[in-house]
Scaffold this motif. Structure first.
Motif: not given
Length: 126
Positions: A8-27
């Protein structure tokens, strides 16, 4: 979403995440799968309404990373990284962040944790 629908992230250039601890594995999985993607880890306590610090990631984190860095303060914002006794600490130490709450003019001490690499503002009066 990164785990169940990574395409689903194909073509996305910048992804903002926040609100909770971010998973290094998923990043790391997203950055490896989608070259050219930039992930922005937005950090900030509820009292500040939105992001106080941001860290841009364009490449996977080192293997075994336990946290995603919170980054540097956004424009017009200062952050003081302190130990449990309220003393300034160098980057990447277990600490709490002291984020001045501009609306109330009080310091808000929140989120005791390993903050990762952060570029704190100079200490007050320093």
């Amino acid at each position: 979403m990164a785990e169940h629908r990574p395409d689903a992230f194909a073509g996305v250039r910048r992804l903002f995440t926040g609100g909770d601890v971010v998973s290094p594995h998923h990043v790391n999985a997203l950055l490896s799968r989608h070259p050219g993607l930039t992930v922005v880890n937005g950090y900030g306590p509820t009292e500040n309404t939105t992001f106080t610090c941001c860290h841009l990631l364009r490449e996977p984190l080192p293997a075994g990373s336990a946290t995603v860095p919170i980054g540097t303060p956004v424009a017009g914002t200062r952050i003081f990284v302190v130990d449990r006794g309220g003393r300034p600490v160098p980057p990447a130490c277990p600490a709490s962040s002291g984020l001045p709450a501009t609306a109330s003019r009080r310091a808000t001490w929140a989120f005791p944790s390993r903050l990762g690499n952060v570029s704190p503002s100079p200490a007050p009066g320093g």
